[in-house]
Write a protein that holds these residues in place. Structure first.
Motif, PDB file in Angstrom:
ATOM      1  N   VAL B 279       0.788  -1.339  -0.124  1.00 55.35           N
ATOM      2  CA  VAL B 279      -0.051  -0.122   0.079  1.00 55.35           C
ATOM      3  C   VAL B 279       1.212   1.343   0.064  1.00 55.35           C
ATOM      4  CG1 VAL B 279      -1.544   1.327   1.482  1.00 55.35           C
ATOM      5  CG2 VAL B 279      -1.976  -1.192   1.229  1.00 55.35           C
ATOM      6  N   VAL B 280       1.893   1.397   0.793  1.00 53.22           N
ATOM      7  CA  VAL B 280       2.665   2.580   0.956  1.00 53.22           C
ATOM      8  C   VAL B 280       3.383   2.731  -0.311  1.00 53.22           C
ATOM      9  CG1 VAL B 280       4.858   3.234   1.908  1.00 53.22           C
ATOM     10  CG2 VAL B 280       2.908   2.390   3.501  1.00 53.22           C
ATOM     11  N   THR B 281       3.684   1.503  -1.076  1.00 48.24           N
ATOM     12  CA  THR B 281       4.347   1.767  -2.410  1.00 48.24           C
ATOM     13  C   THR B 281       3.620   2.296  -3.197  1.00 48.24           C
ATOM     14  OG1 THR B 281       5.856  -0.176  -1.848  1.00 48.24           O
ATOM     15  CG2 THR B 281       5.822   0.464  -4.064  1.00 48.24           C
ATOM     16  N   ILE B 282       2.510   1.876  -3.180  1.00 49.00           N
ATOM     17  CA  ILE B 282       1.505   2.343  -4.452  1.00 49.00           C
ATOM     18  C   ILE B 282       1.183   3.870  -4.115  1.00 49.00           C
ATOM     19  CG2 ILE B 282      -1.012   2.285  -5.114  1.00 49.00           C
ATOM     20  CD1 ILE B 282      -0.993  -0.576  -4.756  1.00 49.00           C
ATOM     21  N   VAL B 283       1.214   4.102  -2.950  1.00 47.69           N
ATOM     22  CA  VAL B 283       0.836   5.795  -2.367  1.00 47.69           C
ATOM     23  C   VAL B 283       1.957   6.492  -2.924  1.00 47.69           C
ATOM     24  CG1 VAL B 283       0.553   7.267  -0.365  1.00 47.69           C
ATOM     25  CG2 VAL B 283      -0.659   5.102  -0.459  1.00 47.69           C
ATOM     26  N   VAL B 284       3.285   6.033  -2.500  1.00 44.40           N
ATOM     27  CA  VAL B 284       4.417   6.734  -2.982  1.00 44.40           C
ATOM     28  C   VAL B 284       4.430   7.035  -4.523  1.00 44.40           C
ATOM     29  CG1 VAL B 284       6.887   7.122  -2.730  1.00 44.40           C
ATOM     30  CG2 VAL B 284       5.538   6.305  -0.845  1.00 44.40           C
ATOM     31  N   LEU B 285       4.341   5.990  -5.123  1.00 48.88           N
ATOM     32  CA  LEU B 285       4.306   6.031  -6.396  1.00 48.88           C
ATOM     33  C   LEU B 285       3.301   6.999  -7.252  1.00 48.88           C
ATOM     34  CD1 LEU B 285       4.402   2.283  -8.064  1.00 48.88           C
ATOM     35  CD2 LEU B 285       6.152   4.384  -8.290  1.00 48.88           C
ATOM     36  N   VAL B 286       2.152   6.889  -6.736  1.00 45.66           N
ATOM     37  CA  VAL B 286       1.033   7.978  -6.954  1.00 45.66           C
ATOM     38  C   VAL B 286       1.629   9.408  -6.771  1.00 45.66           C
ATOM     39  CG1 VAL B 286      -1.198   8.929  -6.427  1.00 45.66           C
ATOM     40  CG2 VAL B 286      -0.879   6.456  -6.746  1.00 45.66           C
ATOM     41  N   ILE B 287       1.920   9.519  -5.464  1.00 41.50           N
ATOM     42  CA  ILE B 287       2.521  10.734  -5.397  1.00 41.50           C
ATOM     43  C   ILE B 287       3.734  11.366  -6.485  1.00 41.50           C
ATOM     44  CG2 ILE B 287       3.689  12.310  -3.522  1.00 41.50           C
ATOM     45  CD1 ILE B 287       2.378  10.536  -1.716  1.00 41.50           C
ATOM     46  N   ILE B 288       4.702  10.481  -6.408  1.00 42.39           N
ATOM     47  CA  ILE B 288       5.821  10.822  -7.192  1.00 42.39           C
ATOM     48  C   ILE B 288       5.186  11.042  -8.867  1.00 42.39           C
ATOM     49  CG2 ILE B 288       7.903   9.724  -8.270  1.00 42.39           C
ATOM     50  CD1 ILE B 288       8.678   8.409  -5.779  1.00 42.39           C
ATOM     51  N   SER B 289       4.560  10.184  -9.128  1.00 43.31           N
ATOM     52  CA  SER B 289       4.167  10.519 -10.577  1.00 43.31           C
ATOM     53  C   SER B 289       2.986  11.407 -10.778  1.00 43.31           C
ATOM     54  CB  SER B 289       3.848   8.867 -11.129  1.00 43.31           C
ATOM     55  OG  SER B 289       2.935   8.361 -10.574  1.00 43.31           O
ATOM     56  N   ALA B 290       2.497  11.988  -9.668  1.00 39.87           N
ATOM     57  CA  ALA B 290       1.456  12.890  -9.891  1.00 39.87           C
ATOM     58  C   ALA B 290       1.889  13.935 -11.150  1.00 39.87           C
ATOM     59  CB  ALA B 290       1.327  13.710  -8.600  1.00 39.87           C
ATOM     60  N   ASP B 291       3.030  14.475 -11.182  1.00 37.93           N
ATOM     61  CA  ASP B 291       3.737  15.200 -12.129  1.00 37.93           C
ATOM     62  C   ASP B 291       3.949  14.461 -13.299  1.00 37.93           C
ATOM     63  OD1 ASP B 291       4.398  16.845 -13.923  1.00 37.93           O
ATOM     64  OD2 ASP B 291       5.486  18.193 -12.460  1.00 37.93           O
ATOM     65  N   ARG B 292       3.031  14.184 -14.350  1.00 41.44           N
ATOM     66  CA  ARG B 292       3.480  13.079 -15.348  1.00 41.44           C
ATOM     67  C   ARG B 292       4.670  13.620 -16.212  1.00 41.44           C
ATOM     68  NH1 ARG B 292      -1.439  11.277 -18.542  1.00 41.44           N
ATOM     69  NH2 ARG B 292      -1.756   9.050 -17.760  1.00 41.44           N
ATOM     70  N   THR B 293       4.593  14.641 -16.746  1.00 42.40           N
ATOM     71  CA  THR B 293       5.902  14.922 -17.751  1.00 42.40           C
ATOM     72  C   THR B 293       7.009  14.751 -16.887  1.00 42.40           C
ATOM     73  OG1 THR B 293       5.278  17.381 -17.023  1.00 42.40           O
ATOM     74  CG2 THR B 293       4.752  16.485 -19.150  1.00 42.40           C
ATOM     75  N   ARG B 294       7.197  15.090 -15.389  1.00 44.79           N
ATOM     76  CA  ARG B 294       8.366  14.995 -14.858  1.00 44.79           C
ATOM     77  C   ARG B 294       8.973  13.509 -14.585  1.00 44.79           C
ATOM     78  NH1 ARG B 294       9.556  17.992  -9.613  1.00 44.79           N
ATOM     79  NH2 ARG B 294      11.246  16.654  -9.353  1.00 44.79           N
ATOM     80  N   ALA B 295       7.703  12.849 -14.187  1.00 36.05           N
ATOM     81  CA  ALA B 295       7.877  11.214 -14.116  1.00 36.05           C
ATOM     82  C   ALA B 295       8.691  10.714 -15.444  1.00 36.05           C
ATOM     83  CB  ALA B 295       6.599  10.281 -13.687  1.00 36.05           C
ATOM     84  N   ALA B 296       7.976  11.245 -16.516  1.00 39.10           N
ATOM     85  CA  ALA B 296       8.372  10.564 -17.813  1.00 39.10           C
ATOM     86  C   ALA B 296       9.729  10.821 -18.117  1.00 39.10           C
ATOM     87  CB  ALA B 296       7.518  10.886 -18.911  1.00 39.10           C
ATOM     88  N   LEU B 297      10.238  12.148 -17.815  1.00 43.10           N
ATOM     89  CA  LEU B 297      11.474  12.917 -18.064  1.00 43.10           C
ATOM     90  C   LEU B 297      12.370  12.025 -17.321  1.00 43.10           C
ATOM     91  CD1 LEU B 297      11.033  16.661 -18.072  1.00 43.10           C
ATOM     92  CD2 LEU B 297      11.698  15.153 -20.088  1.00 43.10           C
ATOM     93  N   ASN B 298      12.184  11.405 -16.262  1.00 43.12           N
ATOM     94  CA  ASN B 298      13.114  10.609 -15.380  1.00 43.12           C
ATOM     95  C   ASN B 298      13.906   9.631 -16.030  1.00 43.12           C
ATOM     96  OD1 ASN B 298      13.668  12.645 -13.255  1.00 43.12           O
ATOM     97  ND2 ASN B 298      11.880  11.808 -12.270  1.00 43.12           N
ATOM     98  N   ALA B 299      12.869   8.829 -16.808  1.00 49.21           N
ATOM     99  CA  ALA B 299      13.318   7.332 -17.307  1.00 49.21           C
ATOM    100  C   ALA B 299      14.489   7.805 -18.306  1.00 49.21           C
ATOM    101  CB  ALA B 299      12.399   6.909 -17.940  1.00 49.21           C
ATOM    102  N   PRO B 300      15.529   7.288 -18.258  1.00 50.38           N
ATOM    103  CA  PRO B 300      16.518   7.444 -19.412  1.00 50.38           C
ATOM    104  C   PRO B 300      15.816   6.921 -20.609  1.00 50.38           C
ATOM    105  CG  PRO B 300      17.364   5.777 -17.670  1.00 50.38           C
ATOM    106  CD  PRO B 300      15.925   6.175 -17.239  1.00 50.38           C
ATOM    107  N   ALA B 301      16.229   7.907 -21.630  1.00 50.10           N
ATOM    108  CA  ALA B 301      15.414   7.752 -22.934  1.00 50.10           C
ATOM    109  C   ALA B 301      15.753   6.657 -23.798  1.00 50.10           C
ATOM    110  CB  ALA B 301      15.584   9.185 -23.875  1.00 50.10           C
TER     111      ALA B 301
END
Lengths: 357, 311
Positions: B279-301
């Protein structure tokens, strides 16, 4: 194609269809929930498989798949075995219950045997189980006598009747031996995860436990007990190598004779769907040699209990026993029936905490 | 000292740090490989090979240090095989990684045959007279095995390496756009191979922590999925070193915390405790990926894309 060759071909085909058992070895498949090197549950089933090979020689061909998760994967593995021509498949964990019945429906000519389950939906499914609670009663008694802190730690796997029954049997006899003893139960929600089992053992020791029992399959808790200088009991297999001073005794599952009997029945065509529950009497549940660290009088008591259970004069669940809420379960002298035991979903009086749903 | 319902918070915190070390080590190594653009799904295989090789070497030599060294070497060797297949022969990364896991599990079972029931030499604790005896911080900070500190040091080291060094910049460039990095004259395959081997060494150390410190024994399949958690952790951490540490503590820590709460008999239904790490993992994932563009930018292209130097 001439008539003669067609006839010959037909005859060969008829022969091949008529007597496959005589010409080919019986194919026996096993699926295990952990690795055969767990030195616990799956290890002992594999020893049973080897006993079958030794007994029948080239009349059988055995295969096994280890570390099969309970669920859809088990169904896939068993289907694969059935398609590969298995005559009988032993599924050796509780969680294979629905998968085995699903696969059995699709392969009516293949025999299926499920360990520790209770669902038999097709005529080609048989059930077999061991009265582990008999061994748990013995280790409960020893634990009650051996604990100095009066706290016994219990690493449980899943909240299923099998496990609940074991906790009750152990607690009942620990309390009889020592009225002050308390059980602390940790549910690991896994059968095999050495790191987690080790953490659970440490958490229990942190809470004062000086004797550890487990209903999970690895030897990790035994290693921790050895390291911390406390006592533990081997589960399913003799774990003395992992805890030479820690292990007081072990409950050994001796599956070999049952497997030999059932595979023999497949070979001679007498296999029937049965539901057996064997224990110390039949030699399926065996205690490993008692440790020298157990005082002689306690050892004698434990041996007497084993003897009484083996000859049928003592049933570990003999009343009076109350349920956790204080309501009566068994009256004085009354013996638990198998149906209640196999569906056991309640703690007996004196155990603290609740069984998870 | 007894805190909430008989639980000693310091003991739990100390156990938390120890329990999260294997996945932390494996995840920080995988992070480096992925930042270089290589997805290695063989973490589980490299971990368990490290566990058995480290165990065998420690038993054979009686020296835990040599065991750890061998574990790192074992993990690195398996990773080198992966690098050869994926970077040299351009094999599919996902399939090769999965095969590596299976290979590692099988090979470790084979190597481990003779080591079942053997006890390893005791792992050295960093005992600093004075510091270890401090009332709270002593047990919390100064009474662990060396790998716990190695894990923390690696996180800091990887962070500094990626952020401040030229080599780290090159590694990131290779992971973002291998074509551009190649055009600039950087050895894409060499950088990636080094990153993959580093990842393997870390995973091997993580495995050795299991077999030499946490459980102290060799058992077949003893990683029991820790490698997969490490892989998930890298995504969870959005490829940032410090977040890997946070994630490892959250995941490993809550798993330990719930065991301790159960053992202490805290009146919280066990089901909630057991599912809390997820549950905690899911919650943190949601928080981290709330800003979609930033989350996508983090992945090595260039993550998972094969590199073939054209021309």
């Amino acid at each position: 194609m001439t008539t003669t060759t067609r006839l010959l071909a037909g005859a060969v085909l008829a022969l091949a269809l008529a007597a496959p058992a005589a010409a080919e070895p019986a194919k026996v498949g096993y699926i295990y929930v952990g690795p055969i090197g767990d030195f616990g549950w799956s290890h002992e089933h594999n020893i049973g498989r080897l006993a079958v090979e030794e007994h029948f020689g080239d009349k059988v061909e055995t295969t096994y798949v280890e570390s099969v998760p309970e669920g859809a994967d088990a169904e896939r593995v068993m289907t694969q075995m059935a398609l590969a021509g298995a005559d009988i498949i032993f599924a050796t964990s509780f969680g294979y219950m629905d998968p085995i019945n699903n696969v059995a429906a699709r392969f009516p000519n293949v025999k299926f045997e499920h360990a520790t389950g209770y669902k038999r939906e097709h005529p080609n499914v048989a059930l077999y189980n061991a009265r582990f609670y008999e061994g748990r009663a013995v280790i409960g008694h020893i634990a009650g006598k051996m604990t100095r802190t009066n706290v016994v730690g219990y690493i449980a796997s899943y909240p299923i009747p099998e496990v609940v029954m074991g906790i009750n049997a152990a607690f009942l006899h620990a309390r009889k031996a020592n009225p002050d003893v308390q059980f602390k139960v940790v549910w690991a929600y896994t059968w095999f995860d050495p790191a987690l089992e080790a953490d659970a053992a440490n958490a229990l020791i942190e809470q004062g436990a000086d004797v550890i029992m487990q209903h999970t399959d690895s030897t990790a808790a035994m290693a921790i007990a050895e390291q911390k200088g406390i006592y533990a009991f081997g589960q399913a297999s003799d774990m003395k190598a992992f805890g030479p001073t820690a292990q007081l005794t072990a409950i050994i599952d001796n599956w070999g004779p049952y497997y030999v009997e059932r595979v023999g029945a497949v070979i001679d065509g007498s296999w029937e769907s049965t539901d057996v529950w064997q224990g110390m009497k039949e030699g399926l549940v065996v205690m490993s040699p008692f440790s020298d660290r157990i005082p002689a009088d306690v050892r004698a008591e434990a041996e007497a209990m084993v003897a009484a259970i083996s000859d049928g004069s003592y049933h570990p669940f003999t009343g009076p026993i109350n349920r956790q809420d204080g309501s009566p379960w068994l009256a004085a002298g009354e013996v638990a029936d198998d149906g209640t035991l196999l569906g056991m979903n309640f703690y007996i009086e004196g155990i603290e905490g609740a069984i998870p749903n | 000292m007894s805190g909430l319902a008989g639980i000693d918070p310091i003991a739990v915190a100390a156990a938390l740090i120890v329990a999260s070390t294997p996945i932390l080590l494996a995840a920080i190594g995988e992070l480096v490989a992925e930042r270089a653009g290589v997805l290695n799904l063989g973490v589980e295989g490299m971990m368990i090979l490290g566990a058995v090789v480290g165990f065998a070497a420690a038993v054979a030599t009686g020296d835990v240090w040599l065991g750890l060294l061998a574990a790192a070497a074992g993990g690195a060797a398996l990773a080198a095989l992966f690098a050869l297949l994926v970077l040299g022969l351009l094999a599919n990364q996902v399939a090769t990684g999965l095969a590596l896991t299976m290979f590692g599990l099988g090979l470790s079972a084979l190597i481990g045959q003779g080591y079942i029931g053997v006890r390893p030499p005791p792992a050295g604790r960093l005992d600093l007279p004075g510091l270890t005896d401090l009332p709270v911080a002593g047990r919390l900070l100064f009474a662990h095995d060396v790998l716990v500190y190695a894990g923390l040091a690696l996180v800091a080291g990887v962070w500094a390496f990626l952020r401040y060094t030229r080599a780290g910049l090159i590694l990131r460039a290779v992971g973002e756009s291998h074509d551009a990095a190649h055009a600039l004259g950087f050895g894409v395959r060499r950088v990636r191979a080094a990153a993959v081997v580093f990842g393997g060494a870390c995973a091997g150390l993580g495995g050795a922590h299991l077999s030499l410190v946490r459980v102290p024994q060799w058992t077949e399949g003893m990683t029991a999925g820790a490698g997969w958690i490490a892989l998930a952790l890298v995504v969870f951490a959005s490829w940032r070193p410090w977040r890997v540490l946070l994630g490892a503590w959250l995941f490993g820590g809550i798993a330990v915390l719930q065991l301790n709460l159960q053992a202490a008999g805290v009146k919280i239904p066990v089901e909630y405790l057991a599912m809390s790490p997820y549950v905690v993992t899911i919650v943190v994932l949601v928080i981290i990926s709330a800003d979609r563009t930033r989350a996508a930018l983090n992945a090595p292209a260039a993550l998972g894309r094969p590199f073939h130097a054209a021309g």
